[in-house]
Every structure is written in structure tokens, then in C-alpha cells.
Design an enzyme around this catalytic site. Sequence first.
Site, PDB file in Angstrom:
ATOM      1  N   TYR A 140     -32.507   8.614 -44.702  1.00 38.07           N
ATOM      2  CA  TYR A 140     -32.518  10.080 -44.798  1.00 38.07           C
ATOM      3  C   TYR A 140     -32.055  10.566 -46.174  1.00 38.07           C
ATOM      4  CZ  TYR A 140     -33.172  10.206 -39.713  1.00 38.07           C
ATOM      5  OH  TYR A 140     -33.648  10.041 -38.430  1.00 38.07           O
ATOM      6  N   LYS A 191     -32.484  -4.280 -37.689  1.00 36.40           N
ATOM      7  CA  LYS A 191     -33.842  -4.840 -37.625  1.00 36.40           C
ATOM      8  C   LYS A 191     -33.880  -5.975 -38.647  1.00 36.40           C
ATOM      9  CE  LYS A 191     -38.090  -4.622 -36.029  1.00 36.40           C
ATOM     10  NZ  LYS A 191     -38.457  -4.913 -34.637  1.00 36.40           N
ATOM     11  N   ASP A 223     -35.393  -2.534 -31.441  1.00 37.46           N
ATOM     12  CA  ASP A 223     -36.397  -2.374 -30.373  1.00 37.46           C
ATOM     13  C   ASP A 223     -35.834  -2.852 -29.037  1.00 37.46           C
ATOM     14  OD1 ASP A 223     -36.376  -4.751 -31.827  1.00 37.46           O
ATOM     15  OD2 ASP A 223     -38.452  -5.262 -31.387  1.00 37.46           O
ATOM     16  N   ASP A 247     -29.883   7.966 -34.913  1.00 33.95           N
ATOM     17  CA  ASP A 247     -30.451   9.264 -34.550  1.00 33.95           C
ATOM     18  C   ASP A 247     -31.218   9.131 -33.239  1.00 33.95           C
ATOM     19  OD1 ASP A 247     -31.326  11.847 -34.653  1.00 33.95           O
ATOM     20  OD2 ASP A 247     -32.570  11.617 -36.446  1.00 33.95           O
ATOM     21  N   ASP A 251     -29.750   9.908 -29.010  1.00 31.87           N
ATOM     22  CA  ASP A 251     -30.420  10.867 -28.123  1.00 31.87           C
ATOM     23  C   ASP A 251     -30.861  10.194 -26.824  1.00 31.87           C
ATOM     24  OD1 ASP A 251     -30.044  12.969 -29.810  1.00 31.87           O
ATOM     25  OD2 ASP A 251     -32.149  13.558 -29.915  1.00 31.87           O
TER      26      ASP A 251
END
Length: 357
Positions: A140, A191, A223, A247, A251
Site C-alpha cells: 500500500y 506467501k 491462501d 486487510d 475482514d
Amino acid sequence: MKKILILPGDGIGPEIVAEARKVLDCLRENHGLQVEVEEGLLGGCAVDAEGAPLPESTLALARQADAILLGAVGGPKWDTIERALRPERGLLGIRAALELYANLRPAVLFPALAGASTLRPEVVAGLDIMIVRELTGGIYFGEPRGIRTLDSGERQGFNTEVYSESEIERIGRTAFEAARKRDGRVCSVDKANVLEVSELWREVMERVARDYPDVALSHMYVDNAAMQLVRDPRQFDVVVTGNLFGDILSDTAAMLTGSIGMLPSASLNAEGRGMYEPIHGSAPDIAGQGVANPLATIMSLGMMLRYSLNEVALAEQVQKAVESVVEQGLRTADIAAPDTRAVSTAEMGDAVVAALN
Ligand code: NAD
């Protein structure tokens, strides 16, 4: 004396913050909490009053504060204004100015609300996860970024995922410290099978772990973590991950609990100063009706007591008071079963204060 800055914000922000304020006043009057409290403008209300989502006066108060309690910012009124003036910019501005790099998001399912989750009660009952998300680095913020035109004339968008060792180490320490106060387990999500940045992330987490022999570290690819969160979420204690993965996973974890109105969060800097806010937004669809659930904001105040004010006993009292009103059956509309009576925002706040006393 510690200083608290309250930023009610927009939409339901002032309504839910008013209830947290009642709890704060009760702690000051009856439970020996000594703090100075100021209020300021942030978000759309600040744009209207001062022409900027994060006015200088608010920023100055924020820099002096030990902790900030925020309601929520934003709403349709400001959706079409110039990007630099959008309410969310105010939020990002405070995060950047105070270097709030550690985002702590507990996802706790109260036993009495197990039916509110979209997962089967036996999968989620007793869920208690802490997601620790890195908040000021990663893709980001990484440079270079942009949209460029290739020689072929085609346009290409690009961003850069970057993490330095010091950034990984400090968020790692936040996670290990949090695990020490919980079940003593950290799962680091990355990852590393594809990304070099994750390879370094993993290596640094292993190094940090050596300083915390009492905490068990495991690693999981993102994943798989997404899958495990909905398959068997109770396997997790603390999950630590970067900005982008955090992020998304935070959620997902939030939704396991069924109500967005029940989830607090903390964003901390290196000195333990922090901003505390519910994870939900300003809910313009129900603003002004007195029906919003104030519990996420009240529990955010609880997190403030724990992490910035070092008032762990009071933090636990606030949490117990919230649990007891939920167990008594009090429900705002968002968590009430169909055809049952819902209480108002103020009734819920009053009930928490009564339970505290
Ligand atoms: P939202 O979280 O405001 O609302 C989503 C849904 O959840 C709505 O139906 C709302 O009524 C409900 N809801 C949210 N909080 C609730 C509560 N405490 N009690 C009962 N119901 C609740 O998300 P959105 O609708 O996508 O965004 C609305 C505005 O909020 C936008 O302007 C957005 O930019 C802003 N926003 C702000 C923050 C923040 O301040 N940190 C976070 C997310 C969104």
C-alpha cells in the site's frame, strides 16, 4: 496525567462515541481512572467546519494525546469531493503522523451470539482470535507505484511489495507480546513459496521467536490461512501478517462473528500510543436514528485501557460489563433475532454503565 483525545467523526460516530463517553465518565467518577479528555474534529465534519479532513488543531491534539478514541468518518455527502479532502484522508493522515504501524483486531464471538455467525455454531462458538496486521508498510505504500504506458502503447499498473527487516521485526514483537497475554501461539501468514519479501518475513519472524521461547510460532501460506479461517477458525490464537494480507484476513475473521457492530480495533505505535476505533464505518444508512450498536466502540475504549493506559483491570471490567449485557439478552437491531425487541444505542450504553457499577 494521561491524555485522551476523542474524535466522534461522522454518521453514527457521534452516537456511538457518546455511549463510550458515558463508560469513560463512569470509570473516572467511580473507578479511579485519572485521564484528561479533549474532543476534536476529524473527517467530513472537519471538512465542513475547517475545510480539511484533518485540521492542524486536531493533529496538534493527536500528537499530544496518549490515546485517541475515534467513532467513524465518511458519508455520501463527501464522496464526490476532491480526493485530498475526503474524510478517509483524515484517518490515513493520523495513522501516518503518529506512525501507527500495528493494527490489532480481535475477533471474539460471544457464546450468546453464536447464532449470529454465518458459520455453524459448533465451528465458531468460543472463537477468540487476534489478528495483528502491519499497517504502514507493504504494497500500500511501496515505491515505485503508478500507471505507465509501455512501448507498445498499452498501459500497465504497478505497485511494489516491500518490507525491511526492522518493519518485520517490530510487528513481530507486537504479535509475540500479544500472544504472551493470551494463549501463547503466533501464526505468521505469508506467501513465502512465491514472494521474496515473504521469505525475508519468515526468516525475521523465526529470529524474533528466539526471544520468546514461551510462545509457539507457526507459519502458514495466505491462501491456506484464508481457507483455515472459515474451516476451523478456533485453531488460531494470534495471527501476524503484512498490510495487504491482513486487510483481507481481518475482514474475514470479523465476519465469522456475525456482527460488524461488535468488533473493536487498536492501531499502535512504537511507544504504545494508539488510536482505538470500531472496525465498522459511519453507517450513513442508520445515522441519526439512535439504533447503532455502541459495543464495538465501548470495547475499543477497553482496548485503550489495556494497551495505552496500562489499566488492565479496568479493561477487563469493561469487557465483563459488555459480556454481561449481551448475556442478559440486550440486543441492538443489528444483533437482535427477528421479531424480538431491540434496544437503542443509548439504552445499550446505559446498560453497560449499570453493569460496570
Ligand atoms: P459501514 O461499516 O459503515 O456499514 C456497513 C453496514 O453495517 C451498514 O448496513 C451499517 O448500517 C451496518 N453497521 C455498521 N456499523 C454498525 C453499528 N455500530 N451498529 C449497527 N449496524 C452497523 O460500511 P459502509 O456502508 O461501506 O461505509 C459507510 C461509510 O463509512 C463510507 O463513507 C465509508 O468510507 C466509511 N468508512 C469509514 C471507516 C472508518 O471510519 N474507519 C471504515 C469503513 C468505512
